[in-house]
Motif scaffolding. Sequence first.
Motif, PDB file in Angstrom:
ATOM      1  N   ILE A  51       0.912  -1.164  -0.015  1.00  0.00           N
ATOM      2  CA  ILE A  51      -0.044   0.136  -0.030  1.00  0.00           C
ATOM      3  C   ILE A  51       0.706   1.435   0.301  1.00  0.00           C
ATOM      4  CG2 ILE A  51      -1.452   1.328   1.539  1.00  0.00           C
ATOM      5  CD1 ILE A  51      -2.940  -1.475   2.405  1.00  0.00           C
ATOM      6  N   ALA A  52       2.186   1.234   0.619  1.00  0.00           N
ATOM      7  CA  ALA A  52       3.086   2.342   0.481  1.00  0.00           C
ATOM      8  C   ALA A  52       3.294   2.814  -0.573  1.00  0.00           C
ATOM      9  CB  ALA A  52       4.000   2.106   1.492  1.00  0.00           C
ATOM     10  N   THR A  53       3.718   1.772  -1.751  1.00  0.00           N
ATOM     11  CA  THR A  53       4.012   1.851  -3.138  1.00  0.00           C
ATOM     12  C   THR A  53       2.719   2.495  -3.826  1.00  0.00           C
ATOM     13  OG1 THR A  53       5.546   0.185  -3.149  1.00  0.00           O
ATOM     14  CG2 THR A  53       4.605   0.938  -5.181  1.00  0.00           C
ATOM     15  N   LEU A 172       2.968 -12.742  -7.546  1.00  0.00           N
ATOM     16  CA  LEU A 172       2.974 -12.151  -8.712  1.00  0.00           C
ATOM     17  C   LEU A 172       4.133 -11.475  -9.165  1.00  0.00           C
ATOM     18  CD1 LEU A 172      -0.872 -10.705  -8.432  1.00  0.00           C
ATOM     19  CD2 LEU A 172      -0.302 -12.952  -9.535  1.00  0.00           C
ATOM     20  N   ARG A 173       4.424 -11.562 -10.381  1.00  0.00           N
ATOM     21  CA  ARG A 173       5.527 -10.730 -11.035  1.00  0.00           C
ATOM     22  C   ARG A 173       5.009  -9.767 -11.998  1.00  0.00           C
ATOM     23  NH1 ARG A 173       9.091 -11.537  -7.502  1.00  0.00           N
ATOM     24  NH2 ARG A 173      10.748 -10.892  -8.975  1.00  0.00           N
ATOM     25  N   GLU A 174       3.973  -9.708 -12.330  1.00  0.00           N
ATOM     26  CA  GLU A 174       3.272  -8.752 -13.277  1.00  0.00           C
ATOM     27  C   GLU A 174       2.360  -8.237 -12.418  1.00  0.00           C
ATOM     28  OE1 GLU A 174       3.026 -10.315 -17.330  1.00  0.00           O
ATOM     29  OE2 GLU A 174       5.281 -10.438 -17.657  1.00  0.00           O
ATOM     30  N   LEU A 175       1.838  -6.930 -13.000  1.00  0.00           N
ATOM     31  CA  LEU A 175       0.513  -6.574 -12.726  1.00  0.00           C
ATOM     32  C   LEU A 175      -0.701  -7.207 -13.641  1.00  0.00           C
ATOM     33  CD1 LEU A 175      -0.304  -4.122 -10.600  1.00  0.00           C
ATOM     34  CD2 LEU A 175      -0.557  -2.683 -12.619  1.00  0.00           C
ATOM     35  N   GLY A 188     -10.271  -7.041   1.538  1.00  0.00           N
ATOM     36  CA  GLY A 188     -10.766  -6.913  -0.056  1.00  0.00           C
ATOM     37  C   GLY A 188     -10.672  -5.417  -0.395  1.00  0.00           C
ATOM     38  N   ALA A 189     -11.053  -4.750   0.411  1.00  0.00           N
ATOM     39  CA  ALA A 189     -11.403  -3.357   0.112  1.00  0.00           C
ATOM     40  C   ALA A 189      -9.863  -2.540   0.053  1.00  0.00           C
ATOM     41  CB  ALA A 189     -11.995  -2.258   1.133  1.00  0.00           C
ATOM     42  N   GLU A 190      -8.807  -3.042   1.036  1.00  0.00           N
ATOM     43  CA  GLU A 190      -7.530  -2.530   0.905  1.00  0.00           C
ATOM     44  C   GLU A 190      -6.874  -2.880  -0.387  1.00  0.00           C
ATOM     45  OE1 GLU A 190      -6.337  -2.026   5.825  1.00  0.00           O
ATOM     46  OE2 GLU A 190      -5.559  -3.525   4.559  1.00  0.00           O
ATOM     47  N   PHE A 191      -6.891  -4.385  -0.585  1.00  0.00           N
ATOM     48  CA  PHE A 191      -6.135  -4.812  -1.771  1.00  0.00           C
ATOM     49  C   PHE A 191      -6.836  -4.113  -3.148  1.00  0.00           C
ATOM     50  CE2 PHE A 191      -4.455  -8.142   0.813  1.00  0.00           C
ATOM     51  CZ  PHE A 191      -3.020  -8.033   0.660  1.00  0.00           C
ATOM     52  N   ALA A 192      -8.088  -3.885  -2.986  1.00  0.00           N
ATOM     53  CA  ALA A 192      -8.507  -3.262  -4.467  1.00  0.00           C
ATOM     54  C   ALA A 192      -8.286  -2.020  -4.300  1.00  0.00           C
ATOM     55  CB  ALA A 192     -10.260  -3.248  -4.207  1.00  0.00           C
ATOM     56  N   SER A 193      -8.104  -1.236  -3.470  1.00  0.00           N
ATOM     57  CA  SER A 193      -7.780   0.187  -3.261  1.00  0.00           C
ATOM     58  C   SER A 193      -6.026   0.165  -3.764  1.00  0.00           C
ATOM     59  CB  SER A 193      -7.724   0.679  -2.073  1.00  0.00           C
ATOM     60  OG  SER A 193      -7.268   2.010  -1.902  1.00  0.00           O
ATOM     61  N   TYR A 195      -4.380  -2.269  -5.776  1.00  0.00           N
ATOM     62  CA  TYR A 195      -4.263  -2.621  -7.005  1.00  0.00           C
ATOM     63  C   TYR A 195      -4.737  -1.503  -7.700  1.00  0.00           C
ATOM     64  CZ  TYR A 195      -1.412  -6.728  -6.299  1.00  0.00           C
ATOM     65  OH  TYR A 195      -0.681  -7.474  -5.976  1.00  0.00           O
ATOM     66  N   ASN A 196      -5.531  -0.820  -7.563  1.00  0.00           N
ATOM     67  CA  ASN A 196      -6.430   0.214  -8.430  1.00  0.00           C
ATOM     68  C   ASN A 196      -5.424   1.303  -8.621  1.00  0.00           C
ATOM     69  OD1 ASN A 196      -8.570   1.430  -9.827  1.00  0.00           O
ATOM     70  ND2 ASN A 196      -8.521   2.793  -8.041  1.00  0.00           N
ATOM     71  N   ALA A 197      -4.600   1.650  -7.527  1.00  0.00           N
ATOM     72  CA  ALA A 197      -3.579   2.854  -7.328  1.00  0.00           C
ATOM     73  C   ALA A 197      -2.420   2.277  -8.242  1.00  0.00           C
ATOM     74  CB  ALA A 197      -3.399   3.163  -5.979  1.00  0.00           C
ATOM     75  N   LEU A 198      -2.300   1.181  -8.308  1.00  0.00           N
ATOM     76  CA  LEU A 198      -1.044   0.557  -8.846  1.00  0.00           C
ATOM     77  C   LEU A 198      -1.082   0.625 -10.509  1.00  0.00           C
ATOM     78  CD1 LEU A 198       0.369  -2.419  -6.646  1.00  0.00           C
ATOM     79  CD2 LEU A 198       1.300  -0.132  -6.894  1.00  0.00           C
ATOM     80  N   GLY A 199      -2.380   0.821 -10.804  1.00  0.00           N
ATOM     81  CA  GLY A 199      -2.580   0.733 -12.126  1.00  0.00           C
ATOM     82  C   GLY A 199      -3.395  -0.365 -12.825  1.00  0.00           C
ATOM     83  N   ALA A 200      -3.879  -1.374 -11.990  1.00  0.00           N
ATOM     84  CA  ALA A 200      -4.587  -2.583 -12.337  1.00  0.00           C
ATOM     85  C   ALA A 200      -6.017  -2.194 -12.748  1.00  0.00           C
ATOM     86  CB  ALA A 200      -4.541  -3.655 -11.288  1.00  0.00           C
ATOM     87  N   ASP A 201      -6.786  -2.661 -13.643  1.00  0.00           N
ATOM     88  CA  ASP A 201      -8.255  -2.684 -13.852  1.00  0.00           C
ATOM     89  C   ASP A 201      -8.923  -3.520 -12.824  1.00  0.00           C
ATOM     90  OD1 ASP A 201     -11.183  -2.462 -14.536  1.00  0.00           O
ATOM     91  OD2 ASP A 201     -10.578  -3.820 -16.364  1.00  0.00           O
TER      92      ASP A 201
END
Length: 470
Positions: A51-53, A172-175, A188-193, A195-201
């Motif tokens: 999440i820091a990233t 995982l090695r790729e987004l 669920g909400a934390e990881f959704a938030s 990965y959404n910020a990291l650029g995943a759909d």
Amino acid sequence: MTNVVIIGGGPGGYEAALVAAQLGGSVTLIERRGLGGSAVLTDVVPSKTLIATAEVMSTMRGAYELGVRLGERSDLAHAFHVDLAAVNDRVLRLAAAQSVDIDQRLRAEGVRLIDGTGRLDGTEHVVAVTGEGEERLGADIILVATGTTPRELPQARPDGERILNWTQLYNLRELPQRLIVVGSGVTGAEFASAYNALGADVVLVSSRHQVLPGEDDEAARVVQHVFERSGMTIVSKSRAEAAEVVGDEVVVKLADGRSVTGSHVLMAVGSVPNTQGIGLAEAGVALNDRGYVTVDRVSRTTARGVYAAGDCTGVFALASVAAMQGRIAMWHSLGDAVGPLDLRTVCANVFTAPEIATVGVTQAEVDCGVVNALAVMLPLHTNARAKMRGISDGFVKVFCLPTTGIVIGGVVVAPIASELIESLSMAVRAKLTVDQLAQSFTVYPSLSGSIAEAARRLHTHSAGQGSQVF
């Protein structure tokens, strides 16, 4: 010398070991996966490092509004991309380093560490250890701190590649091109938030009408609005029944007959306690109907001399609570001064963007009449520091008792809510009044200024001159 045997090396176990050693006990800690448990190795430390990233990427996406430009590119965020392999390598490296630090601290305090599995052997206060060899340990005091395991749906078993639980994401090695997150609770909400910020759909499948159903309703509404505005797809009132890998995709089947397709799916559907097969019932330790160890407020189980701490008790799934339960168990069993666990003083945080931090009573308790309280809520967009930082979402809410004005709870929704909640946590713990909170100095401009402002607005109402709830 009192012999203390602890089964489980997570926060509840290792913090208990440190206290027991400090109080002169002969302490043995049994752990099979590494010191720190899930909190350090697969849960809190790894997820918050990820999440820091994600927070850095979110900051860059907001940089344009603050006037930041990069060469001829107008959007700073598009000048960077996330190397998920590097991110996850760092996540696992930091988790391992934290585990080593805990290991070294325990050894320095004289705690004996055993790499293995512990099981209560009847009612004779003996723990049978299975590891490189077998050993039977006599104990005056036993602490069970065995944690939990991710819950699995029968038709959506994780394979570690496409169908994942939260402990497997760091492989995982790729987004993911499209990540389906099943479950809109905290995990669920934390990881959704993130990965959404990291650029995943990201597609978030929620069985409820709104994300984070266990949190303050107004706070959850803010987070859902931010999620949707950022492009996340939220499938509400939909229960996932199965997940199937089809070629390079995963198809998640919903109870209403619909399906959602993505490249990966994260199953965040809760957890189950690690309480089976370790001799608890045979030793007289009662479990509730969900399999959690029954404990009182000083961590005692129903078996004499046997205590329990952490997620396996189902009390409050927080590392801070687990650690406190473990400490209280040792203080109580070894005769030190101790007060019972007070959940009204626990502060918790959801590391979404924005974060949600809470302490004390909840809005739901006030609304249904369980607690008689006054409240003031101030939106952050009126705060000067929030304007400077481009923060438009979030609020501060303070609860107090009528007439006396004693602060009994609060909610903060902000990018750094986990830091801001401390002043409200201290106020609740010390039973400060809104006047005392309001009269403390805050820096201008600062987000914490909204906490003092909310307290000031409660002054006349808590003094008996009104009962309006804002």
